[in-house]
Design an enzyme around this catalytic site. Structure first.
Site, short mmCIF file in Angstrom:
data_model
loop_
_atom_site.label_atom_id
_atom_site.label_comp_id
_atom_site.label_asym_id
_atom_site.label_seq_id
_atom_site.Cartn_x
_atom_site.Cartn_y
_atom_site.Cartn_z
N THR A 41 83.78 -79.41 56.06
CA THR A 41 83.71 -79.15 57.49
C THR A 41 84.39 -77.83 57.79
O THR A 41 85.31 -77.43 57.09
CB THR A 41 84.40 -80.31 58.24
OG1 THR A 41 83.59 -81.46 58.12
CG2 THR A 41 84.62 -80.02 59.70
N VAL A 70 77.18 -91.22 62.90
CA VAL A 70 77.86 -90.21 63.71
C VAL A 70 79.32 -90.22 63.30
O VAL A 70 79.99 -91.24 63.39
CB VAL A 70 77.72 -90.51 65.21
CG1 VAL A 70 78.51 -89.49 66.03
CG2 VAL A 70 76.25 -90.50 65.62
N GLY A 71 79.81 -89.10 62.81
CA GLY A 71 81.21 -89.01 62.39
C GLY A 71 82.10 -88.63 63.55
O GLY A 71 81.71 -88.70 64.73
N ASP A 72 83.31 -88.22 63.22
CA ASP A 72 84.29 -87.88 64.25
C ASP A 72 84.04 -86.52 64.89
O ASP A 72 84.44 -86.29 66.04
CB ASP A 72 85.69 -87.90 63.64
CG ASP A 72 85.83 -86.90 62.49
OD1 ASP A 72 84.91 -86.85 61.64
OD2 ASP A 72 86.82 -86.15 62.46
N THR A 91 89.20 -82.66 59.81
CA THR A 91 88.25 -82.85 58.71
C THR A 91 88.71 -84.02 57.87
O THR A 91 89.90 -84.30 57.78
CB THR A 91 88.14 -81.58 57.84
OG1 THR A 91 87.17 -81.81 56.81
CG2 THR A 91 89.46 -81.21 57.19
N GLY A 94 85.70 -89.40 58.67
CA GLY A 94 85.62 -89.48 60.11
C GLY A 94 85.89 -90.83 60.71
O GLY A 94 86.45 -90.94 61.81
N1 ASP Z 1 84.87 -85.57 59.35
C1 ASP Z 1 83.51 -85.39 58.91
C2 ASP Z 1 82.74 -86.66 59.07
O1 ASP Z 1 83.31 -87.71 58.88
C3 ASP Z 1 83.38 -84.94 57.50
C4 ASP Z 1 84.23 -83.77 57.10
O2 ASP Z 1 85.25 -83.49 57.69
O3 ASP Z 1 83.90 -83.13 56.14
O4 ASP Z 1 81.57 -86.60 59.35
#
Ligand code: ASP
Length: 172
Positions: A41, A70-72, A91, A94
Protein backbone atom coordinates in the site's frame (compact mmCIF):
# COMPACT_ATOMS: atom_id res chain seq x y z
CA UNK A 1 -17.12 -0.15 -16.42
CA UNK A 2 -18.31 2.82 -14.42
CA UNK A 3 -14.88 4.44 -14.61
CA UNK A 4 -14.68 3.82 -18.37
CA UNK A 5 -18.12 5.36 -18.87
CA UNK A 6 -17.21 8.39 -16.77
CA UNK A 7 -13.92 8.84 -18.67
CA UNK A 8 -15.78 8.73 -21.99
CA UNK A 9 -18.30 11.30 -20.74
CA UNK A 10 -15.41 13.55 -19.77
CA UNK A 11 -13.92 13.20 -23.24
CA UNK A 12 -10.72 11.53 -22.03
CA UNK A 13 -8.51 9.52 -24.36
CA UNK A 14 -9.16 5.79 -24.11
CA UNK A 15 -6.40 3.36 -23.12
CA UNK A 16 -6.61 0.70 -25.82
CA UNK A 17 -4.24 -1.79 -24.21
CA UNK A 18 -4.54 -1.65 -20.42
CA UNK A 19 -2.12 -4.58 -20.06
CA UNK A 20 0.66 -2.36 -21.41
CA UNK A 21 0.40 -0.30 -18.21
CA UNK A 22 1.08 -3.14 -15.80
CA UNK A 23 3.89 -5.43 -14.76
CA UNK A 24 2.17 -8.52 -13.41
CA UNK A 25 3.45 -10.09 -10.21
CA UNK A 26 6.40 -12.33 -10.93
CA UNK A 27 7.31 -10.80 -14.28
CA UNK A 28 9.95 -8.32 -13.17
CA UNK A 29 13.17 -8.97 -11.27
CA UNK A 30 11.95 -7.06 -8.22
CA UNK A 31 8.38 -8.18 -8.54
CA UNK A 32 8.25 -11.69 -7.17
CA UNK A 33 4.95 -13.44 -6.66
CA UNK A 34 3.84 -13.42 -3.04
CA UNK A 35 4.46 -16.58 -1.08
CA UNK A 36 1.55 -16.11 1.31
CA UNK A 37 -0.73 -13.35 2.46
CA UNK A 38 1.06 -10.24 1.36
CA UNK A 39 0.17 -6.61 0.96
CA UNK A 40 1.46 -3.43 -0.57
CA UNK A 41 0.00 0.00 0.00
CA UNK A 42 1.11 3.58 -0.57
CA UNK A 43 0.08 6.27 1.88
CA UNK A 44 0.87 9.93 2.34
CA UNK A 45 0.30 12.48 5.12
CA UNK A 46 0.81 16.19 4.58
CA UNK A 47 0.86 19.36 6.72
CA UNK A 48 0.66 22.52 4.63
CA UNK A 49 1.94 26.03 5.37
CA UNK A 50 -1.45 27.04 6.75
CA UNK A 51 -1.55 24.20 9.25
CA UNK A 52 -3.95 21.98 7.33
CA UNK A 53 -3.50 18.23 7.57
CA UNK A 54 -4.40 15.73 4.85
CA UNK A 55 -3.98 11.99 4.34
CA UNK A 56 -4.39 9.67 1.37
CA UNK A 57 -3.98 5.92 0.91
CA UNK A 58 -3.97 3.71 -2.17
CA UNK A 59 -3.89 -0.08 -2.26
CA UNK A 60 -4.50 -3.14 -4.35
CA UNK A 61 -5.68 -4.86 -1.17
CA UNK A 62 -4.19 -8.15 -0.08
CA UNK A 63 -3.18 -11.08 -2.28
CA UNK A 64 -5.61 -13.95 -2.15
CA UNK A 65 -8.51 -11.76 -1.13
CA UNK A 66 -12.11 -12.75 -1.77
CA UNK A 67 -13.74 -11.01 -4.75
CA UNK A 68 -15.56 -7.93 -3.52
CA UNK A 69 -13.54 -7.63 -0.31
CA UNK A 70 -13.34 -4.06 0.94
CA UNK A 71 -10.30 -3.42 3.12
CA UNK A 72 -9.57 -0.59 5.51
CA UNK A 73 -8.00 1.76 2.96
CA UNK A 74 -11.15 3.39 1.50
CA UNK A 75 -12.97 3.48 4.83
CA UNK A 76 -12.57 6.82 6.58
CA UNK A 77 -11.44 6.27 10.18
CA UNK A 78 -10.13 2.77 9.49
CA UNK A 79 -7.25 3.08 7.02
CA UNK A 80 -7.22 6.79 6.36
CA UNK A 81 -8.06 9.85 8.45
CA UNK A 82 -7.20 13.51 8.81
CA UNK A 83 -8.61 16.12 11.15
CA UNK A 84 -7.20 19.17 12.92
CA UNK A 85 -5.14 16.95 15.24
CA UNK A 86 -3.48 14.40 13.00
CA UNK A 87 -3.28 12.90 9.52
CA UNK A 88 -2.95 9.12 9.42
CA UNK A 89 -2.51 6.51 6.68
CA UNK A 90 -2.40 2.79 7.47
CA UNK A 91 -1.11 -0.38 5.86
CA UNK A 92 -1.46 -3.98 6.91
CA UNK A 93 -4.19 -6.54 7.47
CA UNK A 94 -7.15 -4.29 6.89
CA UNK A 95 -9.65 -6.38 8.83
CA UNK A 96 -7.80 -5.49 12.05
CA UNK A 97 -7.47 -1.81 11.18
CA UNK A 98 -11.21 -1.68 10.59
CA UNK A 99 -11.92 -3.35 13.93
CA UNK A 100 -9.98 -0.75 15.88
CA UNK A 101 -10.78 2.25 13.63
CA UNK A 102 -7.02 2.64 13.54
CA UNK A 103 -6.54 5.93 11.72
CA UNK A 104 -9.20 7.91 13.59
CA UNK A 105 -8.27 6.31 16.91
CA UNK A 106 -4.77 7.69 16.48
CA UNK A 107 -6.05 11.22 15.86
CA UNK A 108 -8.55 10.96 18.72
CA UNK A 109 -5.72 9.93 21.02
CA UNK A 110 -3.85 13.10 20.10
CA UNK A 111 -7.03 15.14 20.64
CA UNK A 112 -7.29 13.57 24.09
CA UNK A 113 -3.76 14.65 25.01
CA UNK A 114 -1.51 11.76 23.97
CA UNK A 115 1.58 12.52 21.92
CA UNK A 116 1.41 11.35 18.33
CA UNK A 117 4.00 8.68 19.13
CA UNK A 118 1.97 7.38 22.08
CA UNK A 119 -1.34 7.41 20.25
CA UNK A 120 -0.04 5.67 17.14
CA UNK A 121 1.95 3.05 19.07
CA UNK A 122 -1.10 2.27 21.19
CA UNK A 123 -3.08 1.58 18.01
CA UNK A 124 -0.42 -0.73 16.61
CA UNK A 125 -0.19 -2.51 19.98
CA UNK A 126 -3.94 -3.00 19.97
CA UNK A 127 -3.83 -4.46 16.46
CA UNK A 128 -0.99 -6.74 17.53
CA UNK A 129 -2.96 -7.91 20.55
CA UNK A 130 -5.79 -8.95 18.22
CA UNK A 131 -3.33 -10.93 16.11
CA UNK A 132 -2.99 -8.45 13.25
CA UNK A 133 0.02 -6.83 11.72
CA UNK A 134 0.83 -3.71 9.80
CA UNK A 135 1.82 -0.15 10.44
CA UNK A 136 0.87 3.45 9.93
CA UNK A 137 2.35 6.81 9.13
CA UNK A 138 1.08 9.82 11.04
CA UNK A 139 1.69 13.53 11.23
CA UNK A 140 0.36 16.08 13.73
CA UNK A 141 -0.16 19.82 13.42
CA UNK A 142 3.19 20.52 15.10
CA UNK A 143 4.87 18.57 12.31
CA UNK A 144 5.72 15.59 14.51
CA UNK A 145 5.99 12.30 12.62
CA UNK A 146 5.26 8.80 13.92
CA UNK A 147 5.61 5.63 11.86
CA UNK A 148 5.15 2.58 14.09
CA UNK A 149 4.66 -0.93 12.73
CA UNK A 150 4.70 -4.49 13.98
CA UNK A 151 5.14 -6.12 10.58
CA UNK A 152 8.43 -7.41 9.24
CA UNK A 153 9.22 -4.05 7.70
CA UNK A 154 7.65 -0.90 6.35
CA UNK A 155 9.26 1.32 3.74
CA UNK A 156 8.82 4.97 4.63
CA UNK A 157 10.17 8.38 3.81
CA UNK A 158 9.60 11.97 4.83
CA UNK A 159 10.39 15.45 3.63
CA UNK A 160 10.72 18.39 6.05
CA UNK A 161 10.17 22.07 5.33
CA UNK A 162 13.89 22.75 5.79
CA UNK A 163 14.55 20.36 2.92
CA UNK A 164 15.52 17.49 5.20
CA UNK A 165 14.76 14.09 3.74
CA UNK A 166 14.63 10.74 5.49
CA UNK A 167 14.20 7.24 4.16
CA UNK A 168 13.93 4.01 6.12
CA UNK A 169 13.17 0.58 4.79
CA UNK A 170 13.50 -1.72 7.78
CA UNK A 171 14.75 -1.22 11.30
CA UNK A 172 12.44 -1.21 14.28
N1 ASP B 1 -4.62 -2.51 4.29
C1 ASP B 1 -4.79 -3.04 2.96
C2 ASP B 1 -5.99 -3.93 2.92
O1 ASP B 1 -6.25 -4.61 3.89
C3 ASP B 1 -3.62 -3.80 2.46
C4 ASP B 1 -2.29 -3.13 2.60
O2 ASP B 1 -2.08 -2.27 3.43
O3 ASP B 1 -1.39 -3.49 1.88
O4 ASP B 1 -6.64 -3.98 1.91
Amino acid sequence: NGAARFAAEQGLARVEDPEAWYTRAGQGEDNHPPSGLSHGTVGCCVLDSQGRLAAATSTAGVFGKMPGRVGDTPIPAAGTWADEHAAVSCTGQGEYFIRVAAAARTAFGVAAGQTLAEASQAVIDRIGALGGDGGLIALDREGNIAQPYNSQGMKRAWLATDGGVGVEVFGR
